[in-house]
Scaffold this motif. Sequence first.
Motif, PDB file in Angstrom:
ATOM      1  N   TYR A  48       0.772  -1.074  -0.014  1.00 32.38           N
ATOM      2  CA  TYR A  48       0.187   0.056  -0.164  1.00 32.38           C
ATOM      3  C   TYR A  48       0.914   1.391  -0.197  1.00 32.38           C
ATOM      4  CZ  TYR A  48      -2.814   3.925   1.931  1.00 32.38           C
ATOM      5  OH  TYR A  48      -3.394   5.107   2.089  1.00 32.38           O
ATOM      6  N   ASN A  49       1.817   1.238   0.974  1.00 33.86           N
ATOM      7  CA  ASN A  49       2.777   2.451   1.190  1.00 33.86           C
ATOM      8  C   ASN A  49       3.686   2.495  -0.453  1.00 33.86           C
ATOM      9  OD1 ASN A  49       2.770   3.452   4.031  1.00 33.86           O
ATOM     10  ND2 ASN A  49       2.671   1.145   4.233  1.00 33.86           N
ATOM     11  N   ARG A  50       3.994   1.472  -1.007  1.00 27.00           N
ATOM     12  CA  ARG A  50       4.764   1.603  -2.179  1.00 27.00           C
ATOM     13  C   ARG A  50       3.921   2.276  -3.380  1.00 27.00           C
ATOM     14  NH1 ARG A  50       8.681  -0.245  -5.402  1.00 27.00           N
ATOM     15  NH2 ARG A  50       9.913  -1.241  -3.717  1.00 27.00           N
ATOM     16  N   ALA A  51       2.759   1.810  -3.382  1.00 30.07           N
ATOM     17  CA  ALA A  51       1.692   2.440  -4.218  1.00 30.07           C
ATOM     18  C   ALA A  51       1.547   3.851  -4.148  1.00 30.07           C
ATOM     19  CB  ALA A  51       0.546   1.608  -4.315  1.00 30.07           C
ATOM     20  N   ARG A  52       1.331   4.198  -2.999  1.00 28.23           N
ATOM     21  CA  ARG A  52       1.056   5.511  -2.695  1.00 28.23           C
ATOM     22  C   ARG A  52       2.280   6.452  -3.146  1.00 28.23           C
ATOM     23  NH1 ARG A  52      -3.758   7.374  -2.957  1.00 28.23           N
ATOM     24  NH2 ARG A  52      -3.798   8.676  -1.387  1.00 28.23           N
ATOM     25  N   ASP A  53       3.557   5.873  -2.666  1.00 21.73           N
ATOM     26  CA  ASP A  53       4.515   6.565  -2.884  1.00 21.73           C
ATOM     27  C   ASP A  53       5.074   6.868  -4.490  1.00 21.73           C
ATOM     28  OD1 ASP A  53       5.422   6.714  -0.325  1.00 21.73           O
ATOM     29  OD2 ASP A  53       6.967   5.149  -0.286  1.00 21.73           O
ATOM     30  N   GLU A  54       4.617   5.712  -5.107  1.00 25.06           N
ATOM     31  CA  GLU A  54       4.721   5.700  -6.912  1.00 25.06           C
ATOM     32  C   GLU A  54       3.859   6.591  -7.411  1.00 25.06           C
ATOM     33  OE1 GLU A  54       6.086   1.060  -7.640  1.00 25.06           O
ATOM     34  OE2 GLU A  54       3.894   1.718  -7.817  1.00 25.06           O
ATOM     35  N   GLN A  55       2.800   7.156  -6.519  1.00 20.86           N
ATOM     36  CA  GLN A  55       1.886   8.099  -7.245  1.00 20.86           C
ATOM     37  C   GLN A  55       2.006   9.527  -6.786  1.00 20.86           C
ATOM     38  OE1 GLN A  55      -1.557   5.278  -5.779  1.00 20.86           O
ATOM     39  NE2 GLN A  55      -2.720   6.531  -7.220  1.00 20.86           N
ATOM     40  N   GLY A  56       3.085   9.425  -5.758  1.00 22.32           N
ATOM     41  CA  GLY A  56       3.391  10.725  -5.230  1.00 22.32           C
ATOM     42  C   GLY A  56       2.318  11.374  -4.106  1.00 22.32           C
ATOM     43  N   LEU A  57       1.689  10.217  -3.459  1.00 21.79           N
ATOM     44  CA  LEU A  57       0.647  10.546  -2.712  1.00 21.79           C
ATOM     45  C   LEU A  57       1.065  10.012  -1.357  1.00 21.79           C
ATOM     46  CD1 LEU A  57      -2.442   9.614  -4.918  1.00 21.79           C
ATOM     47  CD2 LEU A  57      -1.465  12.024  -4.309  1.00 21.79           C
ATOM     48  N   GLY A  58       0.481  10.511  -0.294  1.00 19.86           N
ATOM     49  CA  GLY A  58       0.654  10.017   1.128  1.00 19.86           C
ATOM     50  C   GLY A  58      -0.773   9.145   1.304  1.00 19.86           C
ATOM     51  N   PHE A  59      -0.651   8.663   2.623  1.00 20.67           N
ATOM     52  CA  PHE A  59      -1.900   8.097   3.266  1.00 20.67           C
ATOM     53  C   PHE A  59      -3.025   8.922   3.246  1.00 20.67           C
ATOM     54  CE2 PHE A  59      -4.952   7.634   6.951  1.00 20.67           C
ATOM     55  CZ  PHE A  59      -5.154   6.461   6.762  1.00 20.67           C
ATOM     56  N   SER A  60      -4.366   8.339   2.839  1.00 20.90           N
ATOM     57  CA  SER A  60      -5.724   8.977   2.877  1.00 20.90           C
ATOM     58  C   SER A  60      -6.560   7.870   3.423  1.00 20.90           C
ATOM     59  CB  SER A  60      -6.060   9.294   1.353  1.00 20.90           C
ATOM     60  OG  SER A  60      -6.365   8.454   0.948  1.00 20.90           O
ATOM     61  N   ALA A  61      -7.566   8.378   4.284  1.00 20.19           N
ATOM     62  CA  ALA A  61      -8.358   7.300   4.763  1.00 20.19           C
ATOM     63  C   ALA A  61      -9.328   6.476   3.714  1.00 20.19           C
ATOM     64  CB  ALA A  61      -9.529   8.064   5.420  1.00 20.19           C
ATOM     65  N   ALA A  62      -9.593   7.047   2.627  1.00 19.95           N
ATOM     66  CA  ALA A  62     -10.407   6.533   1.401  1.00 19.95           C
ATOM     67  C   ALA A  62      -9.312   5.284   0.631  1.00 19.95           C
ATOM     68  CB  ALA A  62     -10.937   7.333   0.292  1.00 19.95           C
TER      69      ALA A  62
END
Length: 556
Positions: free
Chosen positions: A382-396
């Motif tokens: 999950y954290n890798r996918a968010r990093d690759e998108q240039g995004l951080g954690f979100s509840a959704a």
Amino acid sequence: MRLNTILPLLCLLALPACGNPSDTAAFKPATKSVENGAEKSLTKPLRLASWNIEHLAERDGEGCKPRTEADYTQLRDYAARLNADVVALQEVESEAALARVFPKDKWQFVVSPRAASQTYECRGSTQFSTQQRVAFAIRKGVEFSYNPQENLTALGLNEDGLRLGLVITLTHTQPATKLLAIHAKSGCFINDYQREQDKRACKLLGRQAPVLDAWVEAQLATNTPFAILGDFNHRLLAPNNRLWQELSKVDGQPAAVVNAMSGLQSCHPKYKELIDHIVFGGPAATGFVRFSARSHNYEHTMLADHCAISAELQPVLSPAAAATQPVSSAVKWTQHSVEYALLTRALFAKAQANLMQTHTGFQKPWVVFMDVDETLLDNSQYNRARDEQGLGFSAASWASWVSAEQAGEVPGAKAFANAVLAAGGQLALITNRERTQDHHTWANLKALGFNINRQNTCILGRTAEDKHAIGKPGIANDKDLRRQQLLAGNAHACWAEDASAKAHWARPLQLVLEVGDNIQDFSQLRQATASAEALAERQGRDLLLLPNAMYGSWSH
């Protein structure tokens, strides 16, 4: 432990992407999208699948995987359960063979025009091979076009036995998406195929690699959405894999290319690293629905030597095709380092040894409190996918990840948990996943082989009541209320799913150990007031703290 406040609340997923590919001659065009008699909404993601179906033959008893009619019935049932809109297939003899698994009243076919190659005697039998072609099965109502001139014939290298690349254009997406089905040369499973050029398989794969890479770069240059589906016969997900580095970069810089199967495992009982992949690129890289990827296990027997894989693609793509962003060192350390796996395995093993030596002296019943995220379940993907998108954690996005049930096992966690249960202990899993997600957590753990049942294990996700209780007597963090309820025998959620579990949980329990990856996974502790010196005396005795460099109450 996942806290909704520990990382910035950013948007759920990267925006879908688009481009303007030019289409040619239409193949069986559909005037509107209809599926099972109902109009298919353009807002519904398309599920794309790939399946090496192992010597699919026209007639019973033929090929290196001779099958009976009963076998074909099982294949049809499995194919229906994929619920796919498009399936790329490998090792298909013909359209007639495809029709035995995908009924022609529901599916359209495109089969590689590759000429018949020389057959060979199957290993370990007197059977002879059938033709092995790549193909597409497209659900009727899903619009596409096919121009044979667009096929990646160069992938065959003019070598007898090598498969051609088959290309269709998925006009059901806006704009249209190129789909390339491949079946690469088998036998070269090392990360760097250039290191064994004296091996014929690696030499041939080394010649196929630039052909595939050139096709990818051509699509990227025109901002064309594309997906490559098939049996790469290569472990693209392995660290420092040369082929993946070539496909995912242009002039040494990260390109808009993503492997949808990242974080998943093969269904094969002996070979867990995937060699089947779905790669999205260009605008489709951001149109890929994160956490939709699946590896579809067979229910009872291996119907083929590969299981199908699948992933979803948004039907409407936006023009931006963002390149993959860098992955944090914390995620890389968690996923690839020997150090992380060594630490978690050693910590669990030591705690398990201590419990096995002392559990006969515990009062009965006894319980171990455990966190879930980064304690039992590894969410680094999950954290890798968010990093690759240039995004951080979100509840959704986190809720989407939990519902996908794709988390892996923290190294050593399953052996420890199963040993506790085998010794007569109970597990109380106190997680800050929301209570409404408990059924997903349960299913994820079961799929990984944790020996849990409602009598020996209780999952308690977080509710608003847990947060509101902070500051009351004995409650320093938002897990303390649940701890109190468990020890008093009034954690009603423990038997809500199974009334027979009440006798095991509606009674006082002796707490012997708390396990987590964050200070607040332990009774009445908070990051701001906890003392590392004092806690060091307890490590491995009544608490077990695991490493987690990705996130925690320390990070905000």
